[in-house]
Design a protein around this motif. Sequence first.
Motif, mmCIF file in Angstrom:
data_model
loop_
_atom_site.group_PDB
_atom_site.id
_atom_site.type_symbol
_atom_site.label_atom_id
_atom_site.label_comp_id
_atom_site.label_asym_id
_atom_site.label_seq_id
_atom_site.Cartn_x
_atom_site.Cartn_y
_atom_site.Cartn_z
ATOM 1 N N PRO A 16 0.595 -1.489 0.267
ATOM 2 C CA PRO A 16 -0.133 -0.129 0.126
ATOM 3 C C PRO A 16 0.610 1.432 -0.020
ATOM 4 C CG PRO A 16 0.239 -0.906 2.506
ATOM 5 C CD PRO A 16 1.008 -1.789 1.509
ATOM 6 N N ALA A 17 0.652 2.345 -0.461
ATOM 7 C CA ALA A 17 0.884 3.562 -0.564
ATOM 8 C C ALA A 17 0.709 4.220 0.731
ATOM 9 C CB ALA A 17 0.432 4.406 -1.770
ATOM 10 N N THR A 18 1.169 5.602 0.915
ATOM 11 C CA THR A 18 1.030 6.354 1.953
ATOM 12 C C THR A 18 1.323 7.773 1.458
ATOM 13 O OG1 THR A 18 3.861 6.966 2.002
ATOM 14 C CG2 THR A 18 2.243 4.999 3.391
ATOM 15 N N GLY A 19 0.767 8.932 2.181
ATOM 16 C CA GLY A 19 0.546 9.617 2.038
ATOM 17 C C GLY A 19 -0.565 10.282 0.706
ATOM 18 N N ALA A 20 -0.277 11.467 0.133
ATOM 19 C CA ALA A 20 -1.359 12.153 -0.576
ATOM 20 C C ALA A 20 -1.992 10.275 -1.352
ATOM 21 C CB ALA A 20 -0.827 12.422 -1.450
ATOM 22 N N ASP A 21 -0.899 9.544 -1.739
ATOM 23 C CA ASP A 21 -2.074 8.035 -1.960
ATOM 24 C C ASP A 21 -1.929 7.045 -1.410
ATOM 25 O OD1 ASP A 21 -1.379 9.404 -4.672
ATOM 26 O OD2 ASP A 21 0.635 8.851 -4.803
ATOM 27 N N ALA A 22 -2.365 8.069 0.259
ATOM 28 C CA ALA A 22 -2.897 5.982 0.797
ATOM 29 C C ALA A 22 -5.037 5.955 0.321
ATOM 30 C CB ALA A 22 -3.334 6.235 2.119
ATOM 31 N N GLY A 23 -3.925 4.517 0.684
ATOM 32 C CA GLY A 23 -5.578 3.703 -0.119
ATOM 33 C C GLY A 23 -5.486 3.675 -1.162
ATOM 34 N N VAL A 24 -4.719 3.552 -2.171
ATOM 35 C CA VAL A 24 -4.450 3.048 -3.424
ATOM 36 C C VAL A 24 -3.118 1.814 -2.819
ATOM 37 C CG1 VAL A 24 -5.646 4.180 -4.672
ATOM 38 C CG2 VAL A 24 -3.373 3.999 -4.840
ATOM 39 N N ALA A 25 -2.869 1.265 -3.974
ATOM 40 C CA ALA A 25 -0.911 0.332 -3.825
ATOM 41 C C ALA A 25 0.164 1.360 -4.817
ATOM 42 C CB ALA A 25 -0.805 -0.818 -5.103
ATOM 43 N N ALA A 26 1.405 1.100 -3.722
ATOM 44 C CA ALA A 26 2.330 1.482 -4.149
ATOM 45 C C ALA A 26 3.067 0.789 -5.188
ATOM 46 C CB ALA A 26 3.285 1.966 -3.247
ATOM 47 N N HIS A 27 2.739 -0.824 -5.105
ATOM 48 C CA HIS A 27 3.290 -1.259 -6.724
ATOM 49 C C HIS A 27 2.178 -2.449 -5.494
ATOM 50 C CE1 HIS A 27 5.725 -3.782 -3.264
ATOM 51 N NE2 HIS A 27 6.481 -2.908 -2.932
ATOM 52 N N TYR A 28 2.915 -3.523 -6.911
ATOM 53 C CA TYR A 28 1.590 -4.742 -6.828
ATOM 54 C C TYR A 28 3.037 -6.141 -6.825
ATOM 55 C CZ TYR A 28 -2.367 -2.196 -8.119
ATOM 56 O OH TYR A 28 -3.587 -0.842 -8.171
ATOM 57 N N GLY A 29 4.244 -5.958 -5.706
ATOM 58 C CA GLY A 29 5.189 -7.036 -6.471
ATOM 59 C C GLY A 29 6.419 -6.732 -6.605
ATOM 60 N N ASP A 30 6.319 -5.560 -7.890
ATOM 61 C CA ASP A 30 7.772 -5.542 -8.711
ATOM 62 C C ASP A 30 7.365 -4.623 -9.488
ATOM 63 O OD1 ASP A 30 9.569 -6.184 -10.185
ATOM 64 O OD2 ASP A 30 9.077 -7.824 -11.680
ATOM 65 N N PRO A 31 7.958 -3.635 -8.331
ATOM 66 C CA PRO A 31 7.476 -1.869 -8.731
ATOM 67 C C PRO A 31 8.675 -2.006 -10.382
ATOM 68 C CG PRO A 31 9.066 -2.341 -6.403
ATOM 69 C CD PRO A 31 8.694 -3.958 -7.344
ATOM 70 N N ALA A 32 10.283 -2.387 -10.230
ATOM 71 C CA ALA A 32 10.837 -1.789 -11.356
ATOM 72 C C ALA A 32 9.890 -2.500 -13.253
ATOM 73 C CB ALA A 32 12.216 -2.867 -11.094
ATOM 74 N N ARG A 33 9.968 -3.109 -12.213
ATOM 75 C CA ARG A 33 8.874 -4.385 -13.953
ATOM 76 C C ARG A 33 7.170 -2.906 -14.034
ATOM 77 N NH1 ARG A 33 4.812 -6.797 -15.620
ATOM 78 N NH2 ARG A 33 4.854 -8.464 -17.252
ATOM 79 N N GLU A 34 6.320 -2.853 -12.831
ATOM 80 C CA GLU A 34 5.965 -1.709 -13.586
ATOM 81 C C GLU A 34 6.496 -0.753 -14.348
ATOM 82 O OE1 GLU A 34 3.462 -2.066 -9.717
ATOM 83 O OE2 GLU A 34 3.963 -3.505 -9.122
ATOM 84 N N GLN A 35 6.917 -0.505 -14.116
ATOM 85 C CA GLN A 35 7.578 1.673 -13.836
ATOM 86 C C GLN A 35 8.082 1.294 -15.934
ATOM 87 O OE1 GLN A 35 10.745 4.895 -13.528
ATOM 88 N NE2 GLN A 35 9.908 3.269 -10.895
ATOM 89 N N ARG A 36 8.512 0.304 -16.203
ATOM 90 C CA ARG A 36 8.536 -0.520 -17.349
ATOM 91 C C ARG A 36 7.823 -0.200 -18.283
ATOM 92 N NH1 ARG A 36 13.424 -3.250 -15.134
ATOM 93 N NH2 ARG A 36 12.010 -5.265 -14.855
ATOM 94 N N GLN A 37 6.896 -1.034 -17.853
ATOM 95 C CA GLN A 37 5.931 -1.618 -18.724
ATOM 96 C C GLN A 37 4.809 0.131 -18.717
ATOM 97 O OE1 GLN A 37 6.584 -4.678 -19.900
ATOM 98 N NE2 GLN A 37 4.506 -4.978 -19.935
ATOM 99 N N LEU A 38 5.192 0.939 -18.278
ATOM 100 C CA LEU A 38 3.959 2.092 -17.844
ATOM 101 C C LEU A 38 4.932 2.995 -19.426
ATOM 102 C CD1 LEU A 38 1.654 3.763 -16.976
ATOM 103 C CD2 LEU A 38 2.724 4.237 -15.028
ATOM 104 N N ALA A 39 6.147 3.126 -18.438
ATOM 105 C CA ALA A 39 7.257 4.136 -19.692
ATOM 106 C C ALA A 39 6.337 3.877 -20.883
ATOM 107 C CB ALA A 39 8.728 4.235 -19.083
ATOM 108 N N ARG A 40 6.587 2.365 -21.343
ATOM 109 C CA ARG A 40 6.469 1.562 -22.430
ATOM 110 C C ARG A 40 5.187 2.225 -23.807
ATOM 111 N NH1 ARG A 40 6.523 -3.971 -22.485
ATOM 112 N NH2 ARG A 40 5.415 -3.616 -24.369
ATOM 113 N N ALA A 41 3.958 2.115 -22.940
ATOM 114 C CA ALA A 41 3.007 3.155 -23.299
ATOM 115 C C ALA A 41 2.775 1.964 -24.579
ATOM 116 C CB ALA A 41 3.168 4.640 -24.042
ATOM 117 N N SER A 42 2.929 1.093 -24.750
ATOM 118 C CA SER A 42 2.784 -0.059 -26.058
ATOM 119 C C SER A 42 1.897 -1.145 -24.951
ATOM 120 C CB SER A 42 3.527 -0.660 -26.556
ATOM 121 O OG SER A 42 4.555 -1.155 -25.644
#
Length: 378
Positions: A16-42
């Motif tokens: 879980p995330a904290t601060g302004a994003d409390a209540g949703v996920a900070a990550h789902y187990g693999d933050p580096a992969r999630e970021q790469r996938q999000l950055a790809r936009a494909s």
Amino acid sequence: MEAYTSPLLATHGTFPATGADAGVAAHYGDPAREQRQLARASARVIVDYSQLGVVTVTGEDRASWLTTLSSQVMTDPLVARGADLLLLSAQGRIDFYMHALENDGTMWLITEGSHAQALTDYLNSMKFMLRVEIANRTDEYAVVGSTRDFRADTDAPAILQDARVWQDPWPGIVPGGYSYAQSVEHPGEGYRWFLSIINRVDLPALAESCELAGSWAADALRIEAWRPRFGYEVDHKSIPHELDLMRTAVHLSKGCYKGQETVARVHNLGHPPRRLTFLDLDGTEHTQPPVGASVYSGTKKVGTLTSVAQHFEAGPIGLAVLKRNVDPAATLMVREEIAGEEGSAPTATDYAAAQTIIVTPDAGQVAGRRTMGDFFRG
């Protein structure tokens, strides 16, 4: 008010995330992969931003009325694609910061969830005899973010194809806007960000048809693009000049609105007292300082770390709001102070930080600089 918890937090491996994003996920187990996938936009990746608030304004006078109240011209057709706007205090400080879009006769306003009801109450107090109706629709609608616009994706879930979508204008300089950045080249030139407004009951279904990325992934891309956010960079003293929000959220040629005098005076004759800067942080500690950590130049505190992330390519990065006169060439230090156990002294961890200027120390005084230029040309 009961704290919000997203249904997607039940996903296996969620942190879980904290601060302004409390209540949703900070990550789902693999933050580096999630970021790469999000950055790809494909890839079909979404970020759960259902902690954000949604406020609607309907009625014939909605666009002209919001124009008179805010820093932006809301009658511009570009609002249908997405706009930034601010509601300011009489002293020009940022009271509310919203993302807006016009869709089907309704102005949709996206803001931090903790501010949605206060925004609704304020707008209702200002409508007087005008033909507008304001409602906090956060219980009905949720927001998800992505680097893709799914309306043009025929293979995307119908929930996303039919969504109301705000397209981030950052880092463009919108009509009436002005850039306080030092360089014409901006690291956010390739930054594309969309917020989709969906029915809240449809949120769980997206986890079955899309890949999920947490707020850490979205924040890393946002920080890399120098993009300020209300829940992080804005405090009770913030004016738009300090955060380079003049480029997307302020129209300098529009009519009167509350706070306009300060906006014009600082822009034309003065300097903003603080400035947003980008930080490359030392990663040798294998940790990162928390949001809110103090920033030092030598032994003097000169600002606050407002956002921080581990970027999959750039490493630990952050945004900070500094005093205007901090030497742009100075190597800074971010200090994380850790309270000691009872009876023991607190400890601190220091992180060296190299700054890249976003808002220049000499920002403002546009009219003054023009006058001096005319003088020397003469």
